[in-house]
Design an enzyme around this catalytic site. Structure first.
Site, PDB file in Angstrom:
ATOM      1  N   ASN A   1      16.114  24.798 -21.918  1.00  0.00           N
ATOM      2  CA  ASN A   1      16.705  23.664 -21.189  1.00  0.00           C
ATOM      3  C   ASN A   1      18.033  24.035 -20.539  1.00  0.00           C
ATOM      4  O   ASN A   1      19.089  23.467 -20.803  1.00  0.00           O
ATOM      5  CB  ASN A   1      16.849  22.435 -22.093  1.00  0.00           C
TER       6      ASN A   1
ATOM      7  N   ASP B   1      20.800  26.215 -34.137  1.00  0.00           N
ATOM      8  CA  ASP B   1      20.765  25.289 -32.999  1.00  0.00           C
ATOM      9  C   ASP B   1      22.123  25.278 -32.290  1.00  0.00           C
ATOM     10  O   ASP B   1      22.626  24.231 -31.878  1.00  0.00           O
ATOM     11  CB  ASP B   1      20.363  23.881 -33.423  1.00  0.00           C
TER      12      ASP B   1
ATOM     13  N   HIS C   1      21.253  27.742 -27.851  1.00  0.00           N
ATOM     14  CA  HIS C   1      21.415  27.317 -26.457  1.00  0.00           C
ATOM     15  C   HIS C   1      22.658  28.032 -25.926  1.00  0.00           C
ATOM     16  O   HIS C   1      23.780  27.628 -26.248  1.00  0.00           O
ATOM     17  CB  HIS C   1      21.605  25.806 -26.359  1.00  0.00           C
ATOM     18  N   PHE C   2      22.467  29.077 -25.144  1.00  0.00           N
ATOM     19  CA  PHE C   2      23.590  29.857 -24.633  1.00  0.00           C
ATOM     20  C   PHE C   2      23.977  29.445 -23.205  1.00  0.00           C
ATOM     21  O   PHE C   2      24.868  30.034 -22.604  1.00  0.00           O
ATOM     22  CB  PHE C   2      23.287  31.347 -24.716  1.00  0.00           C
ATOM     23  N   ARG C   3      23.285  28.432 -22.658  1.00  0.00           N
ATOM     24  CA  ARG C   3      23.736  27.689 -21.464  1.00  0.00           C
ATOM     25  C   ARG C   3      23.654  28.426 -20.127  1.00  0.00           C
ATOM     26  O   ARG C   3      24.163  27.912 -19.138  1.00  0.00           O
ATOM     27  CB  ARG C   3      25.168  27.189 -21.661  1.00  0.00           C
TER      28      ARG C   3
ATOM     29  N   HIS D   1      29.471  22.573 -26.168  1.00  0.00           N
ATOM     30  CA  HIS D   1      29.969  21.730 -25.070  1.00  0.00           C
ATOM     31  C   HIS D   1      31.488  21.879 -25.042  1.00  0.00           C
ATOM     32  O   HIS D   1      32.103  22.258 -26.038  1.00  0.00           O
ATOM     33  CB  HIS D   1      29.602  20.266 -25.276  1.00  0.00           C
TER      34      HIS D   1
END
Length: 447
Positions: free
Chosen positions: A96, A312, A64-66, A316
């Protein structure tokens, strides 16, 4: 003009064997592999591996590289830099983001960002919802890694909880369907119980009780039953319980499996005993569970019921992580430290280097039909990593490359380090320095 490269005196790890030799790179491909290669050329760079190991670049099938929409935490540029520093040369990123990657238009926008900013090779999962089957059917299987379905722990509207829709999706596509499996009803019931007792400040040690073995097994077993019913090609992400490993087989080769599984570094490294010291820094979904679960995951990885190693990676900010239980987000950064953590397990006798390469390089390439990557073979793209197993270093703020600025491994000393990383034949990382070379390419798939 691009210089070619000759890697000398390497221990080359590929397809279950280790052999000493040289690797010649021309343009972006492996031109030759031999016990000794001599080339006299003005445009040749020679790198002496000094007897260190050369591995295929790792392929991380879940990150997840946002970007877009959550770039205060991370972005494709920052996290791909961290990935190549950790020996990961190709990544598959999740849908997502904000906006979510649930239309072809939004998918291509992400590809456009990566084409400009990624240091590593890239592809993206297309996201399924309860109402986007028409878009799913437009996905080109040769240019997109696969389909991601959240059967639990979703963001936005990405929880696919309509049984009829789920069966239609499973029946309608031949590409790999990757799933996050946790039963939401079970989790909600457990969360309500502990919220009544503690309010928002639930002890972090209760995370694996709330997101329980029961929640994971119930969801995984339902997904597998549906895959068997429909004939879908199913890949279950991030197993976290020993019980779930019984759902998978090692009786057939990976290339013939219709149902496969992944395990992530944090579920192999940490246990519920670590919540006391690490707190929300090891709060992931699915949760890190017991030492017994960890042992069972290792067992299934080594006997080939679990097929793939991944991270994964899901960063944050410190501020977000410092919130009470109910508002502290789940996930953490891992791409920079995954390989050295695996090599630490090797030093402890848990896993061979050949098995690491099988699970983190070869098998993702097989599972997702990645074209010409994941192996050290003549004619393949020159995605290569040199690792020194006898060069200790300690993780600290000064050498963490994640945009969020922290790691669950802070303070940990690893015996091994990545010394060089090549992406498509270009040296992109050299002894703690990321070079200003964005050599990443869009992955293609041999389907």
């Amino acid at each position: 003009m691009k210089r070619n490269t000759l890697i000398k005196n390497a221990k080359i790890v590929n397809e279950g064997i280790i052999f000493e030799g040289d690797i010649l790179i021309e343009n972006n491909r492996i031109k030759a592999i031999d016990s000794s290669i001599s080339v006299k050329s003005a445009d040749m760079t020679v790198i002496d591996a000094e007897g260190n190991y050369v591995l295929p670049g790792l392929i991380d099938d879940q990150v997840h590289f946002r970007e877009p929409g959550l770039t205060h935490k991370a972005n494709i540029e920052s996290e791909s830099k961290a990935a190549i520093a950790g020996g990961i040369t190709s990544f598959i990123e999740m849908p997502n983001t904000k906006p979510q990657t649930t239309t072809i238009e939004k998918l291509e926008e992400k590809f456009a960002i990566a084409a400009k900013t990624s240091y590593a090779n890239y592809s993206f999962m297309f996201g399924g919802t309860n109402d986007n089957l028409d878009e799913i059917l437009k996905v080109d299987p040769k240019s997109v890694a696969g389909l991601k379905l959240f059967l639990g722990s979703s963001t936005g509207n990405m929880l696919v909880d309509d049984p009829e829709v789920l069966e239609k999706i499973f029946s309608s596509t031949d590409i790999v369907i990757s799933v996050h499996c946790e039963d939401e009803a079970t989790i909600r019931k457990n969360l309500e119980k502990y919220t009544d007792e503690y309010g928002d400040d639930i002890p972090m040690e209760l995370h694996p009780i709330i997101r329980s073995e029961e929640a994971c097994y119930l969801s995984s077993s339902k997904a597998i039953d549906l895959a068997k019913k429909t004939g879908a090609r199913l890949h279950v992400f991030h197993l976290s319980t020993g019980k779930e490993t019984s759902l998978f087989t090692n009786k057939i080769p990976l290339k013939d499996k219709k149902i496969t599984a992944e395990v992530c570094i944090h579920h192999l490294w940490f246990s519920d005993e670590d919540y006391k010291t690490k707190g929300s820094r090891i709060k992931w979904n699915p949760a890190v569970k017991t030492a017994k679960d960890r042992d069972k995951l290792w067992e299934a990885l080594l006997d080939d019921r679990i097929d793939v190693l991944a991270t994964d990676h899901a960063p944050h900010t410190n501020e977000e992580k410092n919130n009470p239980y109910t508002s502290a987000p789940s996930g953490g950064p891992l791409v920079q430290h995954a390989l050295v953590a695996l090599l630490e397990a090797h030093h402890k006798g848990k896993i061979s280097i050949e098995k690491i390469v099988e699970k983190a390089c070869h098998n993702p390439a097989i599972l997702f039909d990645v074209e010409k990557r994941g192996y050290i073979k003549e004619g393949y793209f020159a995605d290569l990593v040199i690792v020194d197993l006898k060069s200790p270093w300690t993780v600290n703020k000064s050498n963490i490359l994640y945009k969020c600025g922290w790691s669950p491994f802070e303070g940990n000393t690893f015996k091994s380090r990545v010394t060089h990383t090549f992406v498509n034949g270009e040296l992109v990382y050299n002894n703690f320095k990321v070079l200003d070379v964005k050599a990443g390419q869009r992955l293609t798939f041999n389907r």
